[in-house]
Scaffold this motif. Structure first.
Motif, short mmCIF file in Angstrom:
data_model
loop_
_atom_site.label_atom_id
_atom_site.label_comp_id
_atom_site.label_asym_id
_atom_site.label_seq_id
_atom_site.Cartn_x
_atom_site.Cartn_y
_atom_site.Cartn_z
N THR A 39 0.83 -1.05 -0.17
CA THR A 39 0.16 0.01 -0.05
C THR A 39 0.91 1.03 -0.05
OG1 THR A 39 -0.07 0.00 2.47
CG2 THR A 39 -1.91 -1.22 1.39
N GLY A 40 0.25 2.15 -0.52
CA GLY A 40 0.90 3.67 -0.57
C GLY A 40 0.22 4.37 0.48
N THR A 41 0.56 5.68 1.01
CA THR A 41 0.06 6.35 2.00
C THR A 41 -0.53 7.48 1.30
OG1 THR A 41 0.33 7.47 4.09
CG2 THR A 41 2.15 7.06 2.83
N SER A 42 -0.07 8.74 1.97
CA SER A 42 -0.91 10.08 1.98
C SER A 42 -0.67 10.51 0.38
CB SER A 42 -0.31 10.91 2.89
OG SER A 42 -0.42 10.58 4.14
N VAL A 43 -1.60 10.97 -0.26
CA VAL A 43 -1.66 12.15 -1.18
C VAL A 43 -2.00 13.43 -0.67
CG1 VAL A 43 -2.30 12.54 -3.50
CG2 VAL A 43 -2.01 10.06 -2.82
N VAL A 44 -1.54 14.47 -0.90
CA VAL A 44 -1.90 15.69 -0.75
C VAL A 44 -1.96 16.94 -1.90
CG1 VAL A 44 -1.28 17.67 1.00
CG2 VAL A 44 -0.52 15.28 1.43
N ALA A 45 -2.90 17.77 -1.90
CA ALA A 45 -2.95 18.53 -3.02
C ALA A 45 -3.70 19.94 -2.47
CB ALA A 45 -3.96 17.83 -4.07
N VAL A 46 -3.46 20.88 -3.35
CA VAL A 46 -4.06 22.20 -2.69
C VAL A 46 -4.28 23.07 -4.12
CG1 VAL A 46 -1.86 23.27 -2.61
CG2 VAL A 46 -3.66 24.32 -1.52
N LYS A 47 -5.45 23.74 -4.11
CA LYS A 47 -5.46 24.72 -5.28
C LYS A 47 -4.84 25.80 -5.12
CE LYS A 47 -10.56 23.21 -6.17
NZ LYS A 47 -11.88 23.77 -6.30
N PHE A 48 -4.52 26.72 -6.07
CA PHE A 48 -4.01 27.93 -6.34
C PHE A 48 -4.44 28.92 -7.35
CE2 PHE A 48 -0.81 25.24 -8.72
CZ PHE A 48 -0.90 26.14 -9.55
N ASN A 49 -4.04 29.91 -7.52
CA ASN A 49 -4.64 30.78 -8.64
C ASN A 49 -4.02 30.34 -9.93
OD1 ASN A 49 -5.84 32.93 -10.19
ND2 ASN A 49 -4.21 34.53 -9.37
N GLY A 50 -4.77 29.71 -10.71
CA GLY A 50 -4.50 29.49 -11.80
C GLY A 50 -4.10 27.74 -12.17
N GLY A 51 -4.40 26.99 -11.06
CA GLY A 51 -4.17 25.63 -11.16
C GLY A 51 -4.06 24.92 -9.86
N VAL A 52 -3.65 23.81 -9.89
CA VAL A 52 -3.61 22.71 -8.60
C VAL A 52 -2.38 22.31 -8.52
CG1 VAL A 52 -4.79 20.67 -7.44
CG2 VAL A 52 -6.04 22.26 -9.28
N ALA A 53 -1.64 22.18 -7.31
CA ALA A 53 -0.57 21.21 -6.84
C ALA A 53 -0.81 20.22 -6.25
CB ALA A 53 0.38 22.16 -6.31
N ILE A 54 -0.17 19.02 -6.51
CA ILE A 54 -0.42 17.55 -5.82
C ILE A 54 0.85 17.20 -5.60
CG2 ILE A 54 -0.98 16.62 -8.07
CD1 ILE A 54 -2.79 14.84 -6.46
N ALA A 55 0.93 16.14 -4.30
CA ALA A 55 2.11 15.60 -4.15
C ALA A 55 1.80 14.16 -3.36
CB ALA A 55 3.18 16.50 -3.25
N ALA A 56 2.88 13.18 -3.56
CA ALA A 56 2.86 11.96 -3.06
C ALA A 56 4.16 11.48 -2.83
CB ALA A 56 1.84 11.07 -3.76
N ASP A 57 4.54 10.58 -1.79
CA ASP A 57 5.91 9.94 -1.62
C ASP A 57 5.92 8.84 -2.66
OD1 ASP A 57 5.39 7.26 0.00
OD2 ASP A 57 4.00 9.19 1.09
N ASN A 58 7.04 8.35 -2.61
CA ASN A 58 7.41 7.08 -3.60
C ASN A 58 7.34 5.95 -2.79
OD1 ASN A 58 7.45 9.27 -5.66
ND2 ASN A 58 9.57 9.06 -5.58
N LEU A 59 6.77 5.81 -1.64
CA LEU A 59 7.03 4.51 -0.80
C LEU A 59 5.78 3.82 -1.25
CD1 LEU A 59 8.53 2.83 1.02
CD2 LEU A 59 7.50 3.85 2.87
N ALA A 60 5.95 2.41 -1.32
CA ALA A 60 5.08 1.42 -1.09
C ALA A 60 5.31 0.49 -0.07
CB ALA A 60 4.71 0.56 -2.49
N SER A 61 4.61 0.09 0.98
CA SER A 61 4.63 -0.50 2.11
C SER A 61 4.19 -2.05 1.96
CB SER A 61 4.48 0.01 3.50
OG SER A 61 5.13 1.54 3.51
N TYR A 62 5.01 -2.78 2.47
CA TYR A 62 4.56 -4.24 2.74
C TYR A 62 4.31 -4.39 4.10
CZ TYR A 62 4.31 -9.41 1.99
OH TYR A 62 4.11 -10.72 2.21
#
Length: 260
Positions: A39-62
């Motif tokens: 499984t993967g954990t958090s995805v975080v995103a926020v709107k701004f003036n003119g678009g959207v920014a989104i981020a997620a780490d690169n880990l998949a945990s067993y």
């Protein structure tokens, strides 16, 4: 029916004969979709003036093991939409194949229309709800970032039950508990997104990824971040938190031999 606790609910052997377990045997592959393993954990995103920014780490945990450290959980669709996946990695790969087939079909379509982020979110929420209704859910919580049909920044989520939710900033997994308070402090709900710049949104996501790395045991210091604007998508998949060290722990009261 047999009412003995160990075989409750089964037909009685003295009336119907012994239960034939051979019907449960199959030559097909074993599947574990009802108990996600990687499984993967958090995805975080926020709107701004003119678009959207989104981020997620690169880990998949067993389970609790940081097994795969190069799993990219942000997917780009038609250079206009980014989908961030939390949850089961195998189900993420299944949804990714669905998106690829839709992208190919849209590119071969003769009507000239393409799906925007709002259309894509509606489709994925229906897919998730259908699988949930079949008692075979896709164990994912996704964020869809892009633009709606009116050209406004769009950000919405959908979970394994098909439940959808929209807000100026969203997060999945532990990010819903750790990152959202940070974003609410930086960008209060009464603050219009026109007052939020791209630089502020990206800096806020980096702060969130730093906090998640320190506080979420299933997170990693390497992450992917995407910025969606009308000019296109800027995706960076191998970002690293700078100057990360646990040396600060030595100054925390009660750490190790320090008791005063």
């Amino acid at each position: 029916m047999n009412h003995l606790p160990q075989v409750w609910g089964r037909p009685r052997d003295d009336i119907y004969g012994a239960y034939d377990h051979s019907y449960l045997q199959t030559s097909g592959p074993k599947t574990h979709t009802q108990s996600p393993t990687v499984t993967g954990t958090s995805v975080v995103a926020v709107k701004f003036n003119g678009g959207v920014a989104i981020a997620a780490d690169n880990l998949a945990s067993y389970g609790s093991l940081a097994r795969f450290t190069d799993v990219k959980r942000l997917r780009v669709f038609d250079n206009s939409t980014v989908i961030g996946f939390g949850g089961d990695v195998s189900d993420m790969q299944y949804i990714d194949r669905l998106l690829e087939s839709i992208d190919i079909r849209e590119n071969y379509s003769s009507n000239g229309n393409t799906l925007n982020a709002k259309n894509l979110h509606t489709y994925l929420s229906k897919v998730l709800y259908k699988r949930r209704s079949e008692f075979n859910p896709l164990w994912n919580h996704i964020l869809v970032a892009g633009f709606d049909g009116d050209g406004k920044p769009f950000l919405s989520s959908a979970d394994l039950l098909g439940t959808t939710f929209s807000a100026p900033h969203l997060a999945t997994g532990f990010g819903a508990h750790l990152a959202i308070p940070i974003l609410r402090r930086l960008f209060p709900e009464d603050m219009p997104i026109e007052n939020i710049t791209k630089e502020q949104a990206v800096a806020a996501l980096k702060d969130c990824m730093k906090v998640l790395f320190y506080r979420d045991a299933r997170s990693l210091d390497r992450y992917s971040i995407a910025v969606v604007t009308k000019e296109g998508i800027e995706l960076k998949e191998n970002e690293k938190l700078e100057a990360q060290s646990w040396a600060f722990a030595e100054g925390i009261k009660g750490y190790g031999a320090q008791v005063n």
